[in-house]
Design a protein around this motif. Structure first.
Motif, mmCIF file in Angstrom:
data_model
loop_
_atom_site.group_PDB
_atom_site.id
_atom_site.type_symbol
_atom_site.label_atom_id
_atom_site.label_comp_id
_atom_site.label_asym_id
_atom_site.label_seq_id
_atom_site.Cartn_x
_atom_site.Cartn_y
_atom_site.Cartn_z
ATOM 1 N N ASN A 66 45.750 25.619 16.950
ATOM 2 C CA ASN A 66 45.859 26.447 18.145
ATOM 3 C C ASN A 66 47.254 27.080 18.159
ATOM 4 O O ASN A 66 48.182 26.576 17.528
ATOM 5 N N ILE A 67 47.393 28.192 18.877
ATOM 6 C CA ILE A 67 48.714 28.791 19.050
ATOM 7 C C ILE A 67 49.583 27.835 19.860
ATOM 8 O O ILE A 67 49.110 27.217 20.815
ATOM 9 N N SER A 91 38.406 30.509 18.548
ATOM 10 C CA SER A 91 39.762 31.015 18.781
ATOM 11 C C SER A 91 40.394 30.362 19.995
ATOM 12 O O SER A 91 39.743 29.646 20.762
ATOM 13 N N ILE A 92 41.657 30.671 20.157
ATOM 14 C CA ILE A 92 42.422 30.142 21.279
ATOM 15 C C ILE A 92 41.831 30.519 22.624
ATOM 16 O O ILE A 92 41.938 29.782 23.598
ATOM 17 N N ARG A 93 41.142 31.676 22.667
ATOM 18 C CA ARG A 93 40.539 32.075 23.931
ATOM 19 C C ARG A 93 39.484 31.074 24.389
ATOM 20 O O ARG A 93 39.325 30.811 25.568
ATOM 21 N N ASP A 94 38.748 30.515 23.407
ATOM 22 C CA ASP A 94 37.723 29.542 23.751
ATOM 23 C C ASP A 94 38.365 28.245 24.232
ATOM 24 O O ASP A 94 37.849 27.582 25.133
ATOM 25 N N VAL A 95 39.510 27.884 23.622
ATOM 26 C CA VAL A 95 40.246 26.697 24.081
ATOM 27 C C VAL A 95 40.600 26.873 25.558
ATOM 28 O O VAL A 95 40.366 25.989 26.379
ATOM 29 N N MET A 96 41.139 28.071 25.876
ATOM 30 C CA MET A 96 41.557 28.313 27.253
ATOM 31 C C MET A 96 40.362 28.276 28.202
ATOM 32 O O MET A 96 40.457 27.757 29.318
ATOM 33 N N SER B 2 48.490 18.539 31.585
ATOM 34 C CA SER B 2 49.689 19.378 31.659
ATOM 35 C C SER B 2 49.377 20.795 31.185
ATOM 36 O O SER B 2 49.985 21.766 31.595
ATOM 37 N N TYR B 3 48.366 20.892 30.293
ATOM 38 C CA TYR B 3 48.003 22.170 29.692
ATOM 39 C C TYR B 3 47.107 22.933 30.657
ATOM 40 O O TYR B 3 45.889 22.774 30.655
ATOM 41 N N THR B 4 47.697 23.690 31.558
ATOM 42 C CA THR B 4 46.877 24.338 32.567
ATOM 43 C C THR B 4 46.384 25.699 32.119
ATOM 44 O O THR B 4 45.261 26.072 32.383
ATOM 45 N N ASN B 5 47.257 26.481 31.444
ATOM 46 C CA ASN B 5 46.812 27.820 31.117
ATOM 47 C C ASN B 5 47.166 28.206 29.686
ATOM 48 O O ASN B 5 46.366 28.000 28.786
ATOM 49 N N PHE B 6 48.363 28.713 29.471
ATOM 50 C CA PHE B 6 48.702 29.203 28.138
ATOM 51 C C PHE B 6 49.327 28.109 27.298
ATOM 52 O O PHE B 6 50.177 27.366 27.785
#
Lengths: 206, 206
Positions: A66-67, A91-96, B2-6
């Motif tokens: 992940n980024i 991708s990272i978008r799916d993680v978010m 802790s990982y809420t968004n980016f």
């Protein structure tokens, strides 16, 4: 008339750069560039720097790809998360997106794309080997495949399944079915058909 | 969690900068930024440089206030154009639109906006004084007002008319009427009404 299109080479150049972005045509590009022209110089410099700095300094998590700003991302570094349940995403978008649901406490594995022969993307272009590695080392007790329901997504699912099935780790995919709030009448046949085949015991708490 | 968004401050920063652009939301901004992340470093640097360079080095024509790389724009510097017919427009985009029609051989005067009390834009924020100056010096034989048909456009038209009427120069506005290709049935009443009031002699060549 010598003045055919842009009155300024600099302007034309900036518009050309913006219209390379996906979904941005010449007209929108011009609107965005003229907007930036009206902003204070410092703001425009911040804008330009934010993207070049990101591109230059971006790191990927050594574990899930992940980024991340650090060599191990916040999720992989979190001891409270279940490190044996690995959700495979494109991708990272799916993680978010999945993180926003607050329904998943495992870790991720970001492939960086899906197998798409049309776009020239084969298994070797993706982070598939490190995933197989993790599984072969017995580091996972469940692999959740969370890829798009497209032909490419299905192809990738199938490829991953074939590669991992010998390791005797349960492999699941996210549920496909009628969306919450959708009316049956307007749900497409394939989705509705799958949601009947994959019916689950009634649970009054959900 | 802790990982809420980016997952990355750099990413968040770039997305925040992109979503300041008009019509670009957080989701589109993320898509654009991730696209740029996948491009070669040099391309991203060119992208960043194109906009900062434009902002730093942009000039405006000393005569018509259009964007230009030189102190006199190509149109104002062109001896073949009619320098006594001045078309008053809001922005460079309108200049480009009118140029594309290839129907106008005069020069322009770019106001840089229209009078809009709601946005705090008054006459002094626009290039109105230089226009009055040109007209008072007898440099124009016709002023064409080509502003938007909005309340702000009409207000600006009216203001300009009041300021310039004493100089005895013909002041015209671009024709308003039914668009070419439009069916009368679907044309709004005000446009249709105006197009009847402002009917023109039939010309079989047009």
């Amino acid at each position: 008339m010598s003045y055919t299109n842009f009155p300024s080479k600099l302007l034309e150049n900036a518009v050309a750069e913006f219209s390379k972005l996906p979904g941005i045509g010449r007209k929108t590009a011009l609107r965005l560039v003229l907007h930036l022209l009206n902003q204070p110089k410092e703001d425009v410099h911040l804008f330009g720097a934010s993207i070049t700095q990101l591109r230059d300094e971006i790191k990927h998590c050594n574990s899930c790809y992940n980024i991340s700003d650090t060599s191990l991302c916040d999720i992989c570094a979190n001891p409270k998360r279940d490190h044996e349940t690995i959700c495979v995403v494109e991708s990272i978008r799916d993680v978010m997106s999945i993180e926003r649901t607050q329904q998943f406490n495992g870790i991720y594995h970001v492939l960086g794309g899906i197998i798409s022969p049309m776009d020239g993307i084969g298994p070797s272009d993706l982070k598939i080997e490190p995933l197989i590695q993790k599984v072969s080392e017995g580091k996972a007790k469940e692999i959740i495949l969370a890829l798009s329901t497209t032909m490419e997504g299905d192809t990738t699912n199938f490829y991953l399944f074939k590669k991992m099935s010998k390791f005797n780790v349960p492999i699941t995919t996210i549920a496909r079915g009628v969306s919450i709030g959708d009316e049956l009448e307007y749900t497409d046949e394939i989705t509705l058909g799958r949601s009947i085949l994959h019916r689950t015991p009634f649970n009054q708490n959900l």
